[in-house]
Motif scaffolding. Structure first.
Motif, PDB file in Angstrom:
ATOM      1  N   ASP A 107       0.841  -1.200   0.000  1.00  0.00           N
ATOM      2  CA  ASP A 107       0.000   0.000   0.000  1.00  0.00           C
ATOM      3  C   ASP A 107       0.875   1.248   0.000  1.00  0.00           C
ATOM      4  OD1 ASP A 107      -0.124   1.186   2.970  1.00  0.00           O
ATOM      5  OD2 ASP A 107      -0.015  -1.009   3.085  1.00  0.00           O
ATOM      6  N   GLY A 108       0.434   2.231  -0.754  1.00  0.00           N
ATOM      7  CA  GLY A 108       1.090   3.531  -0.771  1.00  0.00           C
ATOM      8  C   GLY A 108       2.418   3.527  -1.493  1.00  0.00           C
ATOM      9  N   LYS A 109       3.187   4.574  -1.233  1.00  0.00           N
ATOM     10  CA  LYS A 109       4.433   4.780  -1.968  1.00  0.00           C
ATOM     11  C   LYS A 109       5.658   4.460  -1.110  1.00  0.00           C
ATOM     12  CE  LYS A 109       4.134   6.056  -6.304  1.00  0.00           C
ATOM     13  NZ  LYS A 109       4.753   5.143  -7.287  1.00  0.00           N
ATOM     14  N   THR A 110       5.427   3.906   0.069  1.00  0.00           N
ATOM     15  CA  THR A 110       6.566   3.573   0.920  1.00  0.00           C
ATOM     16  C   THR A 110       6.862   2.080   0.830  1.00  0.00           C
ATOM     17  OG1 THR A 110       6.001   5.355   2.432  1.00  0.00           O
ATOM     18  CG2 THR A 110       7.481   3.669   3.273  1.00  0.00           C
ATOM     19  N   VAL A 111       8.122   1.774   0.502  1.00  0.00           N
ATOM     20  CA  VAL A 111       8.539   0.379   0.393  1.00  0.00           C
ATOM     21  C   VAL A 111       9.007  -0.101   1.763  1.00  0.00           C
ATOM     22  CG1 VAL A 111      10.154  -1.215  -0.721  1.00  0.00           C
ATOM     23  CG2 VAL A 111       9.293   0.777  -1.976  1.00  0.00           C
ATOM     24  N   ARG A 112       8.383  -1.158   2.252  1.00  0.00           N
ATOM     25  CA  ARG A 112       8.830  -1.741   3.520  1.00  0.00           C
ATOM     26  C   ARG A 112       9.821  -2.856   3.211  1.00  0.00           C
ATOM     27  NH1 ARG A 112       3.403  -3.003   5.961  1.00  0.00           N
ATOM     28  NH2 ARG A 112       2.884  -2.882   3.762  1.00  0.00           N
ATOM     29  N   MET A 113      11.045  -2.624   3.606  1.00  0.00           N
ATOM     30  CA  MET A 113      12.134  -3.503   3.146  1.00  0.00           C
ATOM     31  C   MET A 113      13.011  -3.938   4.327  1.00  0.00           C
ATOM     32  SD  MET A 113      14.556  -2.695  -0.032  1.00  0.00           S
ATOM     33  CE  MET A 113      16.108  -1.913   0.316  1.00  0.00           C
ATOM     34  N   TYR A 114      13.442  -5.180   4.272  1.00  0.00           N
ATOM     35  CA  TYR A 114      14.312  -5.704   5.331  1.00  0.00           C
ATOM     36  C   TYR A 114      15.563  -6.335   4.706  1.00  0.00           C
ATOM     37  CZ  TYR A 114      15.817  -8.105   9.574  1.00  0.00           C
ATOM     38  OH  TYR A 114      16.538  -8.526  10.659  1.00  0.00           O
ATOM     39  N   ASN A 129      11.098   2.577   3.930  1.00  0.00           N
ATOM     40  CA  ASN A 129      11.180   2.253   5.342  1.00  0.00           C
ATOM     41  C   ASN A 129      11.968   0.942   5.370  1.00  0.00           C
ATOM     42  OD1 ASN A 129      10.965   1.933   8.014  1.00  0.00           O
ATOM     43  ND2 ASN A 129       8.749   1.557   8.065  1.00  0.00           N
ATOM     44  N   HIS A 130      13.261   1.077   5.579  1.00  0.00           N
ATOM     45  CA  HIS A 130      14.210  -0.027   5.391  1.00  0.00           C
ATOM     46  C   HIS A 130      14.875  -0.349   6.730  1.00  0.00           C
ATOM     47  CE1 HIS A 130      18.163  -1.309   3.115  1.00  0.00           C
ATOM     48  NE2 HIS A 130      17.579  -2.314   3.710  1.00  0.00           N
ATOM     49  N   VAL A 131      14.817  -1.604   7.090  1.00  0.00           N
ATOM     50  CA  VAL A 131      15.380  -2.043   8.375  1.00  0.00           C
ATOM     51  C   VAL A 131      16.510  -3.030   8.115  1.00  0.00           C
ATOM     52  CG1 VAL A 131      14.890  -3.267  10.542  1.00  0.00           C
ATOM     53  CG2 VAL A 131      13.151  -1.769   9.540  1.00  0.00           C
ATOM     54  N   MET A 132      17.608  -2.843   8.809  1.00  0.00           N
ATOM     55  CA  MET A 132      18.704  -3.827   8.739  1.00  0.00           C
ATOM     56  C   MET A 132      19.107  -4.200  10.162  1.00  0.00           C
ATOM     57  SD  MET A 132      22.382  -3.704   6.830  1.00  0.00           S
ATOM     58  CE  MET A 132      22.963  -2.259   7.633  1.00  0.00           C
ATOM     59  N   ASN A 133      19.308  -5.506  10.365  1.00  0.00           N
ATOM     60  CA  ASN A 133      19.724  -5.941  11.701  1.00  0.00           C
ATOM     61  C   ASN A 133      21.246  -6.030  11.789  1.00  0.00           C
ATOM     62  OD1 ASN A 133      19.663  -8.271   9.911  1.00  0.00           O
ATOM     63  ND2 ASN A 133      20.321  -9.393  11.721  1.00  0.00           N
ATOM     64  N   ILE A 134      21.714  -5.970  13.000  1.00  0.00           N
ATOM     65  CA  ILE A 134      23.116  -6.270  13.295  1.00  0.00           C
ATOM     66  C   ILE A 134      23.071  -7.504  14.195  1.00  0.00           C
ATOM     67  CG2 ILE A 134      25.197  -5.483  14.516  1.00  0.00           C
ATOM     68  CD1 ILE A 134      24.795  -3.712  12.141  1.00  0.00           C
ATOM     69  N   THR A 135      23.651  -8.609  13.730  1.00  0.00           N
ATOM     70  CA  THR A 135      23.691  -9.824  14.549  1.00  0.00           C
ATOM     71  C   THR A 135      24.843  -9.678  15.530  1.00  0.00           C
ATOM     72  OG1 THR A 135      22.762 -11.111  12.754  1.00  0.00           O
ATOM     73  CG2 THR A 135      23.894 -12.341  14.475  1.00  0.00           C
ATOM     74  N   ALA A 194      11.912  -7.749  11.945  1.00  0.00           N
ATOM     75  CA  ALA A 194      11.223  -7.319  10.716  1.00  0.00           C
ATOM     76  C   ALA A 194       9.756  -7.038  11.028  1.00  0.00           C
ATOM     77  CB  ALA A 194      11.351  -8.381   9.633  1.00  0.00           C
ATOM     78  N   MET A 195       9.111  -7.948  11.767  1.00  0.00           N
ATOM     79  CA  MET A 195       7.679  -7.784  12.047  1.00  0.00           C
ATOM     80  C   MET A 195       7.424  -6.619  13.001  1.00  0.00           C
ATOM     81  SD  MET A 195       6.652 -11.776  12.253  1.00  0.00           S
ATOM     82  CE  MET A 195       4.883 -11.815  12.073  1.00  0.00           C
ATOM     83  N   LYS A 196       8.339  -6.420  13.934  1.00  0.00           N
ATOM     84  CA  LYS A 196       8.148  -5.303  14.870  1.00  0.00           C
ATOM     85  C   LYS A 196       8.095  -3.968  14.122  1.00  0.00           C
ATOM     86  CE  LYS A 196      10.467  -2.633  18.419  1.00  0.00           C
ATOM     87  NZ  LYS A 196      10.186  -2.601  19.837  1.00  0.00           N
ATOM     88  N   TYR A 197       9.047  -3.776  13.200  1.00  0.00           N
ATOM     89  CA  TYR A 197       9.152  -2.457  12.569  1.00  0.00           C
ATOM     90  C   TYR A 197       8.385  -2.345  11.256  1.00  0.00           C
ATOM     91  CZ  TYR A 197      12.730  -1.634  16.039  1.00  0.00           C
ATOM     92  OH  TYR A 197      13.382  -1.475  17.227  1.00  0.00           O
ATOM     93  N   LEU A 198       8.104  -3.478  10.612  1.00  0.00           N
ATOM     94  CA  LEU A 198       7.533  -3.383   9.256  1.00  0.00           C
ATOM     95  C   LEU A 198       6.167  -4.046   9.126  1.00  0.00           C
ATOM     96  CD1 LEU A 198      10.869  -4.100   7.357  1.00  0.00           C
ATOM     97  CD2 LEU A 198       9.788  -1.880   7.701  1.00  0.00           C
ATOM     98  N   GLY A 199       5.703  -4.717  10.168  1.00  0.00           N
ATOM     99  CA  GLY A 199       4.385  -5.356  10.098  1.00  0.00           C
ATOM    100  C   GLY A 199       4.474  -6.798   9.612  1.00  0.00           C
ATOM    101  N   LYS A 225      -0.045 -14.868   7.645  1.00  0.00           N
ATOM    102  CA  LYS A 225      -0.079 -14.063   6.411  1.00  0.00           C
ATOM    103  C   LYS A 225       1.241 -14.207   5.664  1.00  0.00           C
ATOM    104  CE  LYS A 225      -2.817 -10.471   8.612  1.00  0.00           C
ATOM    105  NZ  LYS A 225      -2.441  -9.390   9.498  1.00  0.00           N
ATOM    106  N   GLN A 226       1.198 -13.861   4.373  1.00  0.00           N
ATOM    107  CA  GLN A 226       2.445 -13.906   3.595  1.00  0.00           C
ATOM    108  C   GLN A 226       3.453 -12.944   4.219  1.00  0.00           C
ATOM    109  OE1 GLN A 226       2.133 -12.897  -0.615  1.00  0.00           O
ATOM    110  NE2 GLN A 226       4.238 -13.580  -0.956  1.00  0.00           N
ATOM    111  N   PHE A 227       4.665 -13.429   4.460  1.00  0.00           N
ATOM    112  CA  PHE A 227       5.675 -12.621   5.151  1.00  0.00           C
ATOM    113  C   PHE A 227       6.304 -11.596   4.211  1.00  0.00           C
ATOM    114  CE2 PHE A 227      10.283 -12.755   6.848  1.00  0.00           C
ATOM    115  CZ  PHE A 227      10.081 -11.643   7.659  1.00  0.00           C
TER     116      PHE A 227
END
Ligand code: AMP
Ligand code: ZN
Length: 466
Positions: free
Chosen positions: A20-27, A63-69, A214-219, A249-251
């Protein structure tokens, strides 16, 4: 044709859209911070940077999230060997990673998040999986029972039905009922860090980290998830089993995987010891832009074989681009505007955009740029390129550089900024006017020693970085 990507999940090139919308939710799966990253890792992160920039060029925001392990077996092992507390040890390599990506001009994702700061979220994810009947406990560790998730294998397109219990799939040395099962929560062990939680004392497995953050920040449903091809299985397959096991739901809608960078036909990797870090190459005198160019120039789904000749060729390509930009800015073209040249510029822009829309075909995009440079240089020599055509050409270069970002030289250590160079050149020009030639020569020598080449032309002084 519209923007499209190869989706590992469907094995098809598909037109891109957001949920939805113009924001890409990316991990993006980030690094495990137990050492410096190598340029193979950085190839994957460079691909992600090109992806970000091209999505923006196509009107999306991110809206891009990257983790640090920052908790993991190798970290525990190496921190112990170094005699350092885990946090102190990982802080050094987290910062080194952020510094390296900045040196390569990789945009920082909107959020960079550390695993150890999200233990409650991971515990909750494990609890939710338990409530839904996806887990079992063995020796204090919690496992995901893969037989409860029928879609397992859909990303890696593996058929796991033939795998017998007892065969080894994952490398984790924990007891499990079925070879495919993987650990969600590792029971506390003597001498290892652990958290006291509702699912027992211990620490998270690697896979749960990404799903929980990913789910916390991006749904529940992300537009894009990226990583290197080696992560497709088991890591991303497990991320799907966890996330979809919780949400139903589809991840992820688009899974994008970057091929490896190899050296002598072997994957560059820490364990093989056949790697260069960014710092190794900078020490040898290579510019960050040349490394960035090399990593970006091969389309991300093709293997890239690293060679020093390739790196030199990248540096040479950047020289050609900069010389061309300099010519556009400093040559005196005849008045007017040639419509045929305008047309040529439009054609080049269309070819460049079409190449990147086509699953980020960077090689073709660069091809469009260099073909244009060749044609317009020839037109300039023949007097067919007119003053009014320069703005279009410069706009095309700017469009190119908004993605590739290689035109501006990085300041060398102890080097001069653009402003300092301009000031010295102005001083030299006044010195020459005042017939103080020894001072003028001194300035030229100083500039040359600092890698600045100047050229006196009819139109004034031109300069560039060597
Ligand atoms: P790691 O820290 O090992 O989890 O790796 C960080 C990222 O680099 C992951 O997306 C890996 O898939 C990727 N990667 C590892 N080795 C290479 C390589 N030789 N070429 C390209 N990407 C790689
Ligand atoms: Zn991950």
């Amino acid at each position: 044709m519209a923007l499209r990507f190869y989706n590992t999940l469907t094995q098809l090139v598909e037109p891109f859209s957001t949920l939805d919308g113009k924001t890409v939710r990316m991990y993006t799966c980030g690094p495990t911070v137990y050492n410096f990253v190598h340029i193979g890792n950085l190839r994957t992160f460079t691909f992600q940077d090109i992806l970000r920039r091209w999505l923006r060029a196509r009107g999306y925001s991110l809206n891009h999230v990257m983790n640090i392990t920052d908790i993991e077996d190798k970290i525990i092992r190496d921190a112990k060997a170094a005699g350092k507390p885990i946090e102190e040890y990982t802080a050094v390599y987290t910062q080194a990673f952020l510094d390296d990506t900045a040196t390569l001009r990789l945009e920082r994702p909107e959020r960079v998040v550390a695993a150890t700061k999200h233990i409650p979220e991971m515990v909750e994810a494990v609890q939710q999986l338990t409530e839904r009947g996806h887990t079992y406990v063995s020796d204090g560790s919690v496992y995901y029972r893969i037989s409860t998730f029928p879609g397992y294998g859909k990303l890696s397109h593996n058929d796991f039905s033939g795998i017998r219990a007892g065969a080894r799939v994952d490398v984790d040395e924990y007891d499990k009922d079925d070879a495919r099962d993987f650990v969600l929560w590792k029971a506390a062990k003597e001498g290892e860090p652990s958290w006291d939680t509702a699912v027992g004392p211990g620490r998270p497995g690697w896979h749960i980290e990404c799903s929980a953050m990913a789910m916390k920040y991006l749904g529940d449903t992300l537009d894009i998830h990226t990583g290197g091809v080696d992560l497709t299985f088991p890591h991303h397959e497990n991320e799907i089993a966890q996330a979809e096991g919780i949400s139903g739901k589809q991840f992820v809608r688009f899974w994008l995987h970057a091929e490896h960078l190899s050296i002598d036909a072997q994957k560059m990797s820490k364990s093989l010891g056949n790697f260069y870090t960014l710092r190794d190459l900078l020490k040898q005198g290579f510019a960050p832009e040349a490394i960035r160019y090399l990593l970006a120039s091969v389309p991300y789904r093709k293997k890239l074989n690293f060679t020093f000749e390739g790196l030199q060729a990248a540096a040479h390509s950047i020289d050609r681009l900069r010389n061309y930009e300099l010519r556009l800015k400093t040559d005196k073209f005849a008045e007017g505007s040639n419509p045929a040249m305008e047309e040529r510029t439009h054609k080049a822009i269309a070819a460049f955009e079409e190449a990147l829309d086509d699953d980020l075909n960077t090689a073709e995009a660069l091809g469009a740029v260099f073909e244009y440079i060749r044609d317009t240089n020839t037109a300039m020599d023949a007097g067919d390129f007119l003053a009014g055509n320069a703005a279009g050409a410069l706009a095309f270069l700017a469009r190119f550089d908004a993605v590739f970002d290689v035109l501006k030289p990085s300041a060398k250590e102890g080097g001069l900024s653009d402003e300092e160079v301009e000031t010295l050149i102005a001083e030299r020009t006044s010195a020459k006017k005042a017939r103080n030639f020894s001072r003028a020569d001194e300035i030229r020598a100083e500039l040359s020693a600092k890698g600045i080449v100047i050229e006196d032309t009819k139109e004034g002084v031109r300069w560039k970085r060597a």
